[in-house]
Design an enzyme around this catalytic site. Structure first.
Site, PDB file in Angstrom:
ATOM      1  N   CYS A   1       0.809  -1.226   0.000  1.00 53.68           N
ATOM      2  CA  CYS A   1       0.000   0.000   0.000  1.00 53.68           C
ATOM      3  C   CYS A   1       0.842   1.275   0.000  1.00 53.68           C
ATOM      4  O   CYS A   1       0.417   2.304  -0.507  1.00 53.68           O
ATOM      5  CB  CYS A   1      -0.938   0.003   1.197  1.00 53.68           C
ATOM      6  SG  CYS A   1      -2.033  -1.407   1.169  1.00 53.68           S
TER       7      CYS A   1
ATOM      8  N   HIS B   1      -3.784   7.063   1.231  1.00 58.35           N
ATOM      9  CA  HIS B   1      -3.988   5.770   0.569  1.00 58.35           C
ATOM     10  C   HIS B   1      -5.405   5.312   0.883  1.00 58.35           C
ATOM     11  O   HIS B   1      -5.860   5.395   2.025  1.00 58.35           O
ATOM     12  CB  HIS B   1      -2.958   4.760   1.078  1.00 58.35           C
ATOM     13  CG  HIS B   1      -3.370   3.344   0.861  1.00 58.35           C
ATOM     14  ND1 HIS B   1      -3.691   2.861  -0.385  1.00 58.35           N
ATOM     15  CD2 HIS B   1      -3.545   2.303   1.728  1.00 58.35           C
ATOM     16  CE1 HIS B   1      -4.034   1.591  -0.277  1.00 58.35           C
ATOM     17  NE2 HIS B   1      -3.965   1.227   0.998  1.00 58.35           N
TER      18      HIS B   1
ATOM     19  N   ASN C   1      -9.920  -0.521  -2.671  1.00 57.75           N
ATOM     20  CA  ASN C   1      -8.515  -0.317  -2.320  1.00 57.75           C
ATOM     21  C   ASN C   1      -7.662  -0.877  -3.459  1.00 57.75           C
ATOM     22  O   ASN C   1      -7.663  -2.083  -3.694  1.00 57.75           O
ATOM     23  CB  ASN C   1      -8.239  -1.047  -0.999  1.00 57.75           C
ATOM     24  CG  ASN C   1      -6.798  -0.948  -0.540  1.00 57.75           C
ATOM     25  OD1 ASN C   1      -5.922  -0.575  -1.295  1.00 57.75           O
ATOM     26  ND2 ASN C   1      -6.560  -1.309   0.708  1.00 57.75           N
TER      27      ASN C   1
HETATM   28  O1  UT7 Z   1      -4.622  -1.248   2.437  1.00 52.83           O
HETATM   29  C1  UT7 Z   1      -3.976  -2.203   3.211  1.00 52.83           C
HETATM   30  C2  UT7 Z   1      -4.223  -1.989   4.616  1.00 52.83           C
HETATM   31  N1  UT7 Z   1      -5.467  -2.602   4.983  1.00 52.83           N
HETATM   32  C3  UT7 Z   1      -6.255  -1.954   5.808  1.00 52.83           C
HETATM   33  O2  UT7 Z   1      -5.983  -0.855   6.183  1.00 52.83           O
HETATM   34  C4  UT7 Z   1      -7.485  -2.687   6.297  1.00 52.83           C
HETATM   35  C5  UT7 Z   1      -7.792  -2.277   7.704  1.00 52.83           C
HETATM   36  N2  UT7 Z   1      -8.909  -3.003   8.244  1.00 52.83           N
HETATM   37  C6  UT7 Z   1     -10.178  -2.809   7.819  1.00 52.83           C
HETATM   38  O3  UT7 Z   1     -10.404  -2.034   6.919  1.00 52.83           O
HETATM   39  C7  UT7 Z   1     -11.292  -3.525   8.524  1.00 52.83           C
HETATM   40  O4  UT7 Z   1     -10.757  -4.234   9.620  1.00 52.83           O
HETATM   41  C8  UT7 Z   1     -12.071  -4.514   7.621  1.00 52.83           C
HETATM   42  C9  UT7 Z   1     -12.909  -3.741   6.630  1.00 52.83           C
HETATM   43  C10 UT7 Z   1     -11.134  -5.446   6.890  1.00 52.83           C
HETATM   44  C11 UT7 Z   1     -13.024  -5.370   8.453  1.00 52.83           C
HETATM   45  O5  UT7 Z   1     -13.896  -4.537   9.191  1.00 52.83           O
HETATM   46  P1  UT7 Z   1     -14.070  -4.750  10.763  1.00 52.83           P
HETATM   47  O6  UT7 Z   1     -15.063  -3.775  11.192  1.00 52.83           O
HETATM   48  O7  UT7 Z   1     -12.707  -4.660  11.394  1.00 52.83           O
HETATM   49  O8  UT7 Z   1     -14.666  -6.203  10.842  1.00 52.83           O
HETATM   50  P2  UT7 Z   1     -14.066  -7.539  11.509  1.00 52.83           P
HETATM   51  O9  UT7 Z   1     -12.930  -8.062  10.723  1.00 52.83           O
HETATM   52  O10 UT7 Z   1     -13.877  -7.284  12.961  1.00 52.83           O
HETATM   53  O11 UT7 Z   1     -15.280  -8.535  11.312  1.00 52.83           O
HETATM   54  C12 UT7 Z   1     -16.552  -8.316  11.933  1.00 52.83           C
HETATM   55  C13 UT7 Z   1     -17.532  -9.371  11.462  1.00 52.83           C
HETATM   56  C14 UT7 Z   1     -16.994 -10.791  11.597  1.00 52.83           C
HETATM   57  O12 UT7 Z   1     -18.074 -11.615  11.967  1.00 52.83           O
HETATM   58  P3  UT7 Z   1     -18.301 -12.049  13.499  1.00 52.83           P
HETATM   59  O13 UT7 Z   1     -17.046 -12.778  13.879  1.00 52.83           O
HETATM   60  O14 UT7 Z   1     -18.482 -10.772  14.245  1.00 52.83           O
HETATM   61  O15 UT7 Z   1     -19.519 -12.900  13.427  1.00 52.83           O
HETATM   62  C15 UT7 Z   1     -16.564 -11.142  10.196  1.00 52.83           C
HETATM   63  O16 UT7 Z   1     -16.604 -12.522   9.933  1.00 52.83           O
HETATM   64  O17 UT7 Z   1     -17.803  -9.194  10.062  1.00 52.83           O
HETATM   65  C16 UT7 Z   1     -17.609 -10.426   9.385  1.00 52.83           C
HETATM   66  N3  UT7 Z   1     -17.156 -10.106   8.018  1.00 52.83           N
HETATM   67  C17 UT7 Z   1     -18.011  -9.906   7.006  1.00 52.83           C
HETATM   68  N4  UT7 Z   1     -19.357  -9.893   6.937  1.00 52.83           N
HETATM   69  C18 UT7 Z   1     -19.915  -9.625   5.760  1.00 52.83           C
HETATM   70  C19 UT7 Z   1     -15.881  -9.964   7.556  1.00 52.83           C
HETATM   71  N5  UT7 Z   1     -15.915  -9.656   6.254  1.00 52.83           N
HETATM   72  C20 UT7 Z   1     -17.205  -9.598   5.889  1.00 52.83           C
HETATM   73  C21 UT7 Z   1     -17.862  -9.324   4.665  1.00 52.83           C
HETATM   74  N6  UT7 Z   1     -19.203  -9.334   4.662  1.00 52.83           N
HETATM   75  N7  UT7 Z   1     -17.180  -9.012   3.550  1.00 52.83           N
END
Ligand code: UT7
Length: 349
Positions: free
Chosen positions: A114, A276, A306
Site C-alpha cells: 500500500c 492511501h 482499495n
Molecule cells: O490497504 C492495506 C491496509 N489494509 C487496511 O488498512 C485494512 C484495515 N482493516 C479494515 O479495513 C477492517 O478491519 C475490515 C474492513 C477489513 C473489516 O472490518 P471490521 O469492522 O474490522 O470487521 P471484523 O474483521 O472485525 O469482522 C466483523 C464481522 C466478523 O463476523 P463475526 O465474527 O463478528 O460474526 C466477520 O466474519 O464481520 C464479518 N465479516 C463480514 N461480513 C460480511 C468480515 N468480512 C465480511 C464481509 N461481509 N465481507
C-alpha cells in the site's frame, strides 16, 4: 541541487464495474456491511486475459507522459510499484519499458504494497535531486481481481480490493519553490504476517508457529507452491483487519505530521491530503485527528475500492482532473499497509 516536480499525471481503471451486490453471487456478504465498514460501493476488475498489471500501467503512463509534454523516449528511469506483478519475476518495470518502446533505461520494481507508490516517489525524488535523471516514470498498478479468495472464507479481504493504475512523470527543475518538499519512509516488520500473502515463497513456515515437518525427496520442488497450499487456500492474501486498522489510525497521522513538521508547516496549511484508500473509516479518522475540513481530504475508495500501490496516484490524478489541485497548492500523500510500511510525501504543486 535539482528539485523534482510532477510534470504529468495519468490514471487508468478497467471498464468492468463490480458492485457490492455483484459479489453476493460468490460469497456471503452484503452491500450494507461493505459500505458501513469500508465506504466502498463498487470497484473495477480488469479483463481476465486482455488486461494485466502492466497493460493498465501502460495506459496510465501514456497519459502522464503526454501531459508532461514528452515522449516515452525521454524517460530516463522507471520505478514500478505493485504487489500483483504479471510474473513472479521479472518485474513489471521491464514489461513497461518494452511495451512503451523506451530506451534501454533502468527499471526498478518496488514491493511495498500500500505504501509502494509513496516509496517509489521517494526513490525517484532522490535520483532527480542527485542530478542522475531528468524524467522518471513512477507507476503504481494492481490487478487484485486475479488473486483473491472469492469464497466466504476470504470475504474480509476480497470485498476491499480493486484493480487500476496511476502514473506520474517526475521531472527535474531548477524552481525551488515547487515540487517534492520531502518524503518520509518507515517500516516495522514485527507484524509482517498479519497482512501478507505467504505463498509462493521460500519461508517453509519458518516464521510461523507451524513448522513444516521435514519433507522427503518426493516433495522437493513443491515447497514453493504445493497442492496442499492451494487446497488449504494458502495462496491467498491473509489479513487481521482490526489489527491493521488500529495501527493505521496511529501511523497515518504520525507520518503526515512528520512531513508537515519537517517543513515547518501544520495541517491547516494543507490544501489537500491524499491518503492511501484503504478504508473510508480510516481516512475519516485521520481527517478528524488532524482537524481537516472535508475539502482538505480527497477520497475515492467508494468507486474503486482499495487499489493498493495504485490508490494514491489514482486519487491524486482524479483530484487534479477535478480541479481540486492548483499551482502552488500544498499536497500531502500518505500511505500505510502491509509490512507494516508507511510513508508520506509533501509537495507544492
Ligand atoms: O490497504 C492495506 C491496509 N489494509 C487496511 O488498512 C485494512 C484495515 N482493516 C479494515 O479495513 C477492517 O478491519 C475490515 C474492513 C477489513 C473489516 O472490518 P471490521 O469492522 O474490522 O470487521 P471484523 O474483521 O472485525 O469482522 C466483523 C464481522 C466478523 O463476523 P463475526 O465474527 O463478528 O460474526 C466477520 O466474519 O464481520 C464479518 N465479516 C463480514 N461480513 C460480511 C468480515 N468480512 C465480511 C464481509 N461481509 N465481507
Amino acid at each position: 541541487m535539482h528539485q523534482s516536480f510532477i510534470a504529468g499525471i495519468g490514471m487508468y481503471v478497467p471498464k468492468n464495474v463490480v458492485t457490492n451486490n455483484d459479489l453476493l453471487k460468490y460469497m456471503e456478504t452484503s452491500d450494507e456491511w461493505i459500505q458501513e465498514r469500508t465506504g466502498i460501493q463498487e470497484r473495477r476488475y480488469a479483463h481476465r486475459t486482455e488486461e494485466t498489471t502492466t497493460t493498465m500501467a501502460v495506459e496510465a503512463a501514456k497519459i502522464a507522459i503526454e501531459r508532461a509534454g514528452i515522449t516515452p523516449q525521454d524517460i530516463d528511469f522507471i520505478v514500478f510499484a505493485t504487489l500483483s506483478p504479471d510474473y513472479y519475476f521479472p518485474g513489471c518495470g521491464v514489461l513497461l519499458q518494452r511495451a512503451l518502446k523506451m530506451k534501454e533505461i533502468g527499471a526498478l520494481d518496488i514491493r511495498n504494497q500500500c505504501s509502494g507508490f509513496v516509496y517509489a516517489l521517494s526513490v525517484a525524488d532522490q535520483f532527480i535531486k542527485s542530478g542522475m535523471y531528468k524524467n522518471i516514470l513512477v507507476v503504481g498498478s494492481e490487478k487484485h481481481s486475479f488473486g483473491l479468495d472469492f469464497s466466504t472464507r476470504g470475504r474480509n479481504v476480497s470485498v476491499i480490493f480493486g484493480d487500476g493504475a496511476g502514473a506520474i512523470v517526475l521531472q527535474a527543475s531548477q524552481d525551488s519553490k515547487r515540487g517534492i518538499l520531502s518524503t518520509h519512509l518507515h517500516s516495522d516488520g514485527e507484524s509482517a504476517e498479519i497482512l501478507a500473502m505467504y505463498n509462493p515463497g521460500t519461508h517453509a513456515n519458518h516464521w510461523t508457529t507451524d513448522p513444516v515437518a521435514a519433507f522427503d525427496d518426493a516433495e522437493i520442488g513443491q515447497m514453493f507452491m504445493s497442492h496442499q497450499m492451494i487446497d488449504t487456500a494458502q495462496n491467498f492474501p491473509n489479513m487481521d483487519g482490526p489489527a491493521v486498522f488500529k495501527k493505521a489510525v496511529v501511523k497515518f497521522p504520525e507520518v503526515i505530521l512528520e512531513a508537515l513538521q519537517a517543513n515547518n508547516l501544520s495541517p491547516a496549511d494543507l490544501q489537500l491530503l491524499i491518503p492511501h484508500q484503504a478504508n473510508l473509516r480510516i481516512a475519516q479518522f485521520v481527517q478528524q485527528r488532524l482537524k481537516l475540513r472535508d475539502d482538505q481530504v480527497y477520497n475515492n475508495i467508494q468507486k474503486y475500492g482499495n487499489t493498493t500501490a495504485a490508490s494514491v496516484p489514482i486519487a491524486l490524478c482524479e483530484a487534479w482532473e477535478m480541479g481540486k489541485i492548483k499551482e502552488g497548492d500544498l499536497v500531502c500523500l500518505a500511505a500505510f499497509g502491509s509490512g507494516f510500511t508507511w510513508a508520506s510525501a509533501l509537495l507544492k504543486w
